[in-house]
Design a protein around this motif. Structure first.
Motif, PDB file in Angstrom:
ATOM      1  N   ARG A  31       0.610  -1.174  -0.099  1.00  0.00           N
ATOM      2  CA  ARG A  31       0.007   0.025  -0.014  1.00  0.00           C
ATOM      3  C   ARG A  31       0.980   1.301   0.198  1.00  0.00           C
ATOM      4  O   ARG A  31       0.535   2.205  -0.694  1.00  0.00           O
ATOM      5  N   ASP A  35       0.964   4.067  -3.121  1.00  0.00           N
ATOM      6  CA  ASP A  35       0.551   5.457  -2.634  1.00  0.00           C
ATOM      7  C   ASP A  35       1.815   6.701  -2.748  1.00  0.00           C
ATOM      8  O   ASP A  35       1.491   7.685  -2.884  1.00  0.00           O
ATOM      9  N   HIS A  36       2.856   5.845  -3.047  1.00  0.00           N
ATOM     10  CA  HIS A  36       3.943   6.750  -2.884  1.00  0.00           C
ATOM     11  C   HIS A  36       4.831   6.323  -4.457  1.00  0.00           C
ATOM     12  O   HIS A  36       5.844   5.615  -4.220  1.00  0.00           O
ATOM     13  N   LEU A 202      -3.024   4.720   6.872  1.00  0.00           N
ATOM     14  CA  LEU A 202      -2.368   5.257   5.772  1.00  0.00           C
ATOM     15  C   LEU A 202      -3.242   6.215   5.224  1.00  0.00           C
ATOM     16  O   LEU A 202      -2.441   7.171   4.740  1.00  0.00           O
ATOM     17  N   SER A 203      -4.620   6.146   5.207  1.00  0.00           N
ATOM     18  CA  SER A 203      -5.309   7.323   4.849  1.00  0.00           C
ATOM     19  C   SER A 203      -4.867   8.533   5.659  1.00  0.00           C
ATOM     20  O   SER A 203      -5.090   9.791   5.099  1.00  0.00           O
ATOM     21  N   GLU A 206      -1.838  10.133   4.671  1.00  0.00           N
ATOM     22  CA  GLU A 206      -1.917  11.075   3.378  1.00  0.00           C
ATOM     23  C   GLU A 206      -2.648  12.187   3.652  1.00  0.00           C
ATOM     24  O   GLU A 206      -2.225  13.286   2.937  1.00  0.00           O
TER      25      GLU A 206
END
Length: 211
Positions: A31, A35-36, A202-203, A206
């Motif tokens: 993940r 995301d990165h 993780l959300s 971000e």
């Protein structure tokens, strides 16, 4: 962003079978990479590559000046140096942490003993110890057969907060997969709950990064 994943189970994870902590750590790292874009991943699997224990010969090597070490001593110190270089280069650390007999695994303890080196990853000053591994985010994925969260039987979280903080890593987040040995339904629920925690963590990270 450099991600370091450390799998500390004694069991390998292969063909979607084996260590739950490694399974979930893999998913968390995947993940992060998704995301990165451009992020790199280094995996240190202590089941596949067990790190030697800190024993008398290892201490002797560490306390011998580098230019006076025997070839055997130099080789032993180089094993620890490799782990230190990995943690120094990491921006994010993902730890797969199963519970064995109410504590962390021997594999993880050996890794911690290797990366904790005076004047390299921490130092003592007149005001007390100072951690040198700063500016990192740590995600520790905890897998347990029973349920221990926020109870006296959970020695892992206090220990990891203390030792990682001592080394300068104070931004530490925990993901819990508990009740894994309490039947198929409990196992499925534990994995689903852990995955939901990963997604939420993780959300939130971000959102904070873009705020």
């Amino acid at each position: 962003m450099n991600v370091l994943q450390v799998n500390s189970s004694a069991r390998v994870f292969e063909n979607d079978q084996g260590s739950h902590s490694t399974r979930l750590a893999n998913e968390l790292s995947a993940r992060l990479l998704a995301d990165h874009p451009g992020a790199t991943l280094t995996v240190r699997d202590l089941a596949r590559q067990p790190h030697p224990v800190l024993d008398e010969s290892a201490l002797g090597a560490l306390f011998t000046p580098a230019d006076a070490r025997s070839p055997e001593q130099a080789a032993r110190v180089a094993l620890d140096d490799a782990l230190i270089a990995e943690i120094q280069a990491a921006d994010v650390v993902v730890l797969g942490v199963p519970m064995y007999n109410f504590g962390v695994t021997a594999q993880l303890k050996n890794w911690i003993d290797a990366i904790a080196r005076a004047r390299v990853t921490f130092q003592y000053t007149e005001k007390g110890p100072v951690g040198l591994l700063t500016g990192k985010t740590v995600y520790a994925v905890l897998s347990r057969g029973g349920v221990h969260r926020d109870t006296p039987t959970d020695s892992q979280v206090p220990y990891l907060r203390a030792v990682l903080g001592f080394l300068g890593m104070t931004d530490v987040h925990f993901v819990y997969a508990e009740g894994l040995a309490m039947g198929p339904a409990a196992e499925a629920q534990a994995l689903a709950s852990a995955r939901a925690e990963i997604a939420a963590l993780l959300s939130r990270s971000e959102e904070e990064a873009t705020a």
